[in-house]
Motif scaffolding. Sequence first.
Motif, short mmCIF file in Angstrom:
data_model
loop_
_atom_site.label_atom_id
_atom_site.label_comp_id
_atom_site.label_asym_id
_atom_site.label_seq_id
_atom_site.Cartn_x
_atom_site.Cartn_y
_atom_site.Cartn_z
N LEU A 496 0.83 -1.20 0.00
CA LEU A 496 0.00 0.00 0.00
C LEU A 496 0.87 1.25 0.00
O LEU A 496 1.87 1.33 0.72
N ASN A 497 0.45 2.23 -0.81
CA ASN A 497 1.17 3.50 -0.77
C ASN A 497 0.61 4.39 0.35
O ASN A 497 -0.32 3.98 1.05
N GLU A 498 1.15 5.59 0.48
CA GLU A 498 0.77 6.39 1.64
C GLU A 498 -0.71 6.78 1.66
O GLU A 498 -1.27 7.08 2.70
N LYS A 499 -1.33 6.71 0.47
CA LYS A 499 -2.76 7.03 0.42
C LYS A 499 -3.61 5.80 0.69
O LYS A 499 -4.84 5.85 0.64
N GLY A 500 -2.94 4.68 0.88
CA GLY A 500 -3.68 3.45 1.13
C GLY A 500 -4.09 2.76 -0.16
O GLY A 500 -4.92 1.85 -0.14
N GLN A 501 -3.48 3.20 -1.28
CA GLN A 501 -3.81 2.53 -2.55
C GLN A 501 -2.85 1.38 -2.81
O GLN A 501 -1.70 1.44 -2.39
N GLU A 502 -3.35 0.42 -3.55
CA GLU A 502 -2.51 -0.75 -3.86
C GLU A 502 -1.46 -0.34 -4.89
O GLU A 502 -1.78 0.28 -5.90
N MET A 503 -0.22 -0.71 -4.66
CA MET A 503 0.84 -0.42 -5.61
C MET A 503 1.10 -1.65 -6.45
O MET A 503 0.87 -2.76 -6.00
N PRO A 504 1.62 -1.44 -7.68
CA PRO A 504 1.99 -2.60 -8.49
C PRO A 504 3.08 -3.41 -7.78
O PRO A 504 3.95 -2.84 -7.12
N MET A 505 3.01 -4.73 -7.94
CA MET A 505 4.05 -5.59 -7.36
C MET A 505 4.74 -6.29 -8.52
O MET A 505 4.24 -7.25 -9.06
N ARG A 506 5.89 -5.73 -8.87
CA ARG A 506 6.55 -6.19 -10.08
C ARG A 506 7.92 -6.76 -9.74
O ARG A 506 8.69 -6.13 -9.02
N PHE A 507 8.17 -7.98 -10.24
CA PHE A 507 9.53 -8.52 -10.11
C PHE A 507 10.33 -8.05 -11.33
O PHE A 507 9.75 -7.72 -12.37
N ALA A 508 11.66 -8.02 -11.18
CA ALA A 508 12.52 -7.55 -12.28
C ALA A 508 12.19 -8.31 -13.57
O ALA A 508 12.01 -9.53 -13.56
N GLY A 509 12.07 -7.57 -14.65
CA GLY A 509 11.86 -8.21 -15.95
C GLY A 509 10.40 -8.47 -16.26
O GLY A 509 10.06 -8.94 -17.35
N GLU A 510 9.51 -8.16 -15.33
CA GLU A 510 8.09 -8.42 -15.57
C GLU A 510 7.43 -7.18 -16.16
O GLU A 510 7.74 -6.07 -15.77
N SER A 511 6.48 -7.40 -17.04
CA SER A 511 5.76 -6.24 -17.54
C SER A 511 4.34 -6.18 -16.96
O SER A 511 3.78 -5.11 -16.77
N ALA A 512 3.77 -7.35 -16.66
CA ALA A 512 2.40 -7.38 -16.14
C ALA A 512 2.33 -6.61 -14.83
O ALA A 512 3.28 -6.59 -14.05
N ILE A 513 1.20 -5.95 -14.63
CA ILE A 513 1.04 -5.21 -13.39
C ILE A 513 0.06 -5.94 -12.49
O ILE A 513 -1.13 -6.05 -12.79
N LEU A 514 0.58 -6.44 -11.41
CA LEU A 514 -0.28 -7.12 -10.45
C LEU A 514 -0.27 -6.31 -9.16
O LEU A 514 0.77 -5.88 -8.70
N THR A 515 -1.46 -6.11 -8.58
CA THR A 515 -1.46 -5.34 -7.34
C THR A 515 -1.59 -6.23 -6.13
O THR A 515 -1.58 -5.75 -5.00
N SER A 516 -1.75 -7.51 -6.35
CA SER A 516 -1.64 -8.40 -5.19
C SER A 516 -1.14 -9.72 -5.75
O SER A 516 -1.44 -10.07 -6.88
N ARG A 517 -0.34 -10.39 -4.97
CA ARG A 517 0.15 -11.68 -5.46
C ARG A 517 0.46 -12.62 -4.33
O ARG A 517 0.53 -12.21 -3.17
N VAL A 518 0.60 -13.89 -4.69
CA VAL A 518 0.89 -14.89 -3.67
C VAL A 518 2.37 -15.22 -3.76
O VAL A 518 2.85 -15.70 -4.80
N LEU A 519 3.10 -14.93 -2.70
CA LEU A 519 4.54 -15.21 -2.68
C LEU A 519 4.73 -16.62 -2.14
O LEU A 519 4.22 -16.94 -1.06
N ALA A 520 5.46 -17.44 -2.89
CA ALA A 520 5.67 -18.82 -2.43
C ALA A 520 6.97 -18.87 -1.62
O ALA A 520 8.06 -18.84 -2.18
N VAL A 521 6.83 -18.96 -0.32
CA VAL A 521 8.01 -19.05 0.53
C VAL A 521 8.33 -20.54 0.71
O VAL A 521 7.54 -21.28 1.30
N THR A 522 9.46 -20.96 0.17
CA THR A 522 9.78 -22.39 0.18
C THR A 522 11.12 -22.67 0.86
O THR A 522 11.42 -23.80 1.20
#
Length: 889
Positions: A496-522
């Motif tokens: 969340l940014n300071e206004k409480g809005q969802e920010m894009p969650m982008r990994f290096a090299g990605e173009s798709a914009i996802l504002t929420s994602r599931v991180l697989a901690v393995t």
Amino acid sequence: MKESQGKTVFLRDYQVPDFLIDETSLKVELFEDHTLVSAVLHMRRNPQSPNPQAALVLHGRQQELLEVAVNGRFLTDTEYQLDKEHLTINEVGDSFVFECRTRIHPETNTSLEGLYKSRVMFCTQCEAEGFRKITYYLDRPDVLSVFTTRIEADKNLYPVLLSNGNEMEQGDLGAGRHYAVWHDPFRKPAYLFALVAGDLRHVQDSFTTCTNRQISLKIYVEEKDLDKCEFAMGALKRAMRWDEEVYGREYDLDIFMIVAVDDFNMGAMENKGLNIFNSSCVLANPATTTDFSFGRIESIVAHEYFHNWSGNRVTCRDWFQLSLKEGFTVFRDAGFSADMGSRAVNRIEDVGFLRTVQFAEDAGPMAHSVRPESYMEISNFYTVTIYEKGSEVVRMISKLLGPELFRKGTDLYFDRYDGMAVTTEDFVSVMEEVSGIDLRQFRRWYTQAGTPILEVSRRYNADRQEYHLTFTQSCPPTPRQPEKKPFYIPVAAGLLNEKGQEMPMRFAGESAILTSRVLAVTEPQQTFTFVNVPQAPVPSLLREFSAPVKLKNDLTRDELMFLMSHDTDGFVRWDAGQQLALQVMQECMQQMKDGMVFEMDQRLVLAFEHVMRSSIDDPSMDKAMVANLLLLPSEAYMAELAETVDPEAIHEVREQVRKQLARQLRLIFAAVYNANTTAGSYTYNAEEVARRTLRNTVLNYLMTLEDAAWFNQAWLQFCSADNMTDESAALRAFLNNPCPANETLRKEMTVSFYAKWKHETLVVEQWLSMQSAAPVKDNLPGIKALMEHEAFDMRNPNKVRCVIGAFCNSNTVGFHAADGSGYHFLADQVITLNRINPQIASRQLTPLTRWRKYDTARQAKMKEQLQRILAEPELSPDVYEILSKSMDQ
Ligand code: B3K
Ligand code: ZN
């Protein structure tokens, strides 16, 4: 220790049965002082068995064997062997008919397992191993048979005779007796067998299935309860429709019956076509039933109904696989409840329960994995780990696959394994097969016990506009599992940014914009780096509680307040509030310990005020959510989180914080109470339930003010309520906030409530439980007095749970009294119950087994009581297992 007490069963010793039973015919002749059971079993050797010469070994307990025959020839004493648990015949052919006739005593069976009498009716409870108390049998879930049951009984006393399947025949036998014959065309293990005989009435309805079949639905009760069946009938129909729509599961027999019984060890039982329910989990009407119980009844009715597929059509190979049916079915009933009401609030309540009760089990001496490796007494393994954690594991699978693939998986599972007894491994493999997702590491959720701890740290690099989240996972040792391998932990996340809005969650090299994602901690430690992040975000983690772990973060109180008001995820909003309250209470606890003035962080007051103000300004806000946001973490949850529990300090600080909040916010609490008061009559729907919950939640705060006006208001609510929810909440507000100023009124109300409701068993149970659970010090004499009350009965599990269970589990400050009186009391009760009902005895024992969490003085007192029970001469395996495991850890 007796030899039978210490016997451990291991999963690794599983062997397929040497014999199969194609058909089972039973004749059960019920009399007042005994019952005769005749069994005819069509048996053959199992072609899969590795022992083609094996002797026939049938399970059987507590029966008097009158006759035994093979292929019509009676056996002499030398042709078979009997011991306390088995009947063995050395010489049998490849295929034969086994017959036996035994005498049993349901009228004196207080264990409520097998065939027993609940007041005026006969009924059964066979799961897990109760059938062997009815007749000699291969009482294991991988032996499936077609059952025909003939019941004979006195016609006047027991006009209704029920068993599984369809009624084929009924008639008179003369001499005041009659009979009925039932046939169940579906092969099933013995644990799903049921029989009921009693003077019962029923309500009837019907359900048209998706293929247009008419199913007759009947709920059997005693005459006095005929006015309490309508709600469960509605719930049943909703569940039947939902299972068709969501899982494509149609009901299979032409009739579905529910019977309500007063004496029952647990909530209910999914016997094929004939579910038997604890009356407290099925009977309801607005005058006698609280909103909470309505919700519980709806979900239990659904749960048992859903078992028809997840449990009955596809069953468990052995009892180590119990979560195959229980975890999956809890997951299914949670999905149903979410669809019937508020998804977020249901989730919050389920997580609250899991984190308090299951996490504590996972940290205690009985910790076991979702698929255990061994047990002494299987009845001890109907646990929150098998049920609730098992459901969390299925939930994670469903999220990993997504709705379409998960449904494909369940379709394939039901189709491929229909009529079979299978394993959790079969379930997971099917999910892998339909999705192509590799679940190898994920399987550790089934085999490793303990709650993983997931620590998260964050770093923002402004120059590079990068944000790093680093997760470190670990899992504490549990009995027989000192080391754990890393789990696959799905962490649903947003930034969340300071206004409480969802920010894009982008990994290096990605173009798709996802504002929420599931991180697989393995991995034991793993960093996720997001790029193009223009400002330091506030992370929103473990949305919807995406994995059953303890998340440790370093969020500040301001950030928690920010998440509380801005996150899109209801669970995270609520949990942020819980964390804020915990931090504040911990700080106050420290102040109290250091003898400092109690000074509460005003941010908690602001957060409460904000929540209440929003609910008044915006009446469309989900009031159930508001009520949950206004609940402080329970004493039990605070105890679970503590390294060493100080029950008095926890109680004291929580009470002080409640009072302080009420004092500072009295006007707005009052405004919320008034805004949620209506003149309308009672209706049960999500919105109204939420309104009453919120109003009664704030009433509990207002009562701490010790203000005559609020005593009066609560008393008025008590007198004028047209429903049990508001009536009992008003009484509870007094019982939970006792003070000299309300003593007279409190006592008067307690007495008048009983006088009004003493003929309604279920209300009396609530009355007992409200008094026993009230978190007040030094009330053990009051609890003992309740056990002398005419309403109390040590042989009735509901009464035991409502008094002994409620006191020992809910009144932590009373139970953990420093003089050890609570521990002594519980040990006395367990010793008595051990002789009456071992399953209930071992359940009640749980709070004593958690001694490691307490200071050394309490530890010594708790262990002393465990020792005292252990010294008892005739300990049941149930109690022995819990004792021995909690002593040697
Ligand atoms: N399967 C039963 C529980 C049986 C407990 C036996 N001790 C109810 C249920 O989970 O649906
Ligand atoms: Zn179940």
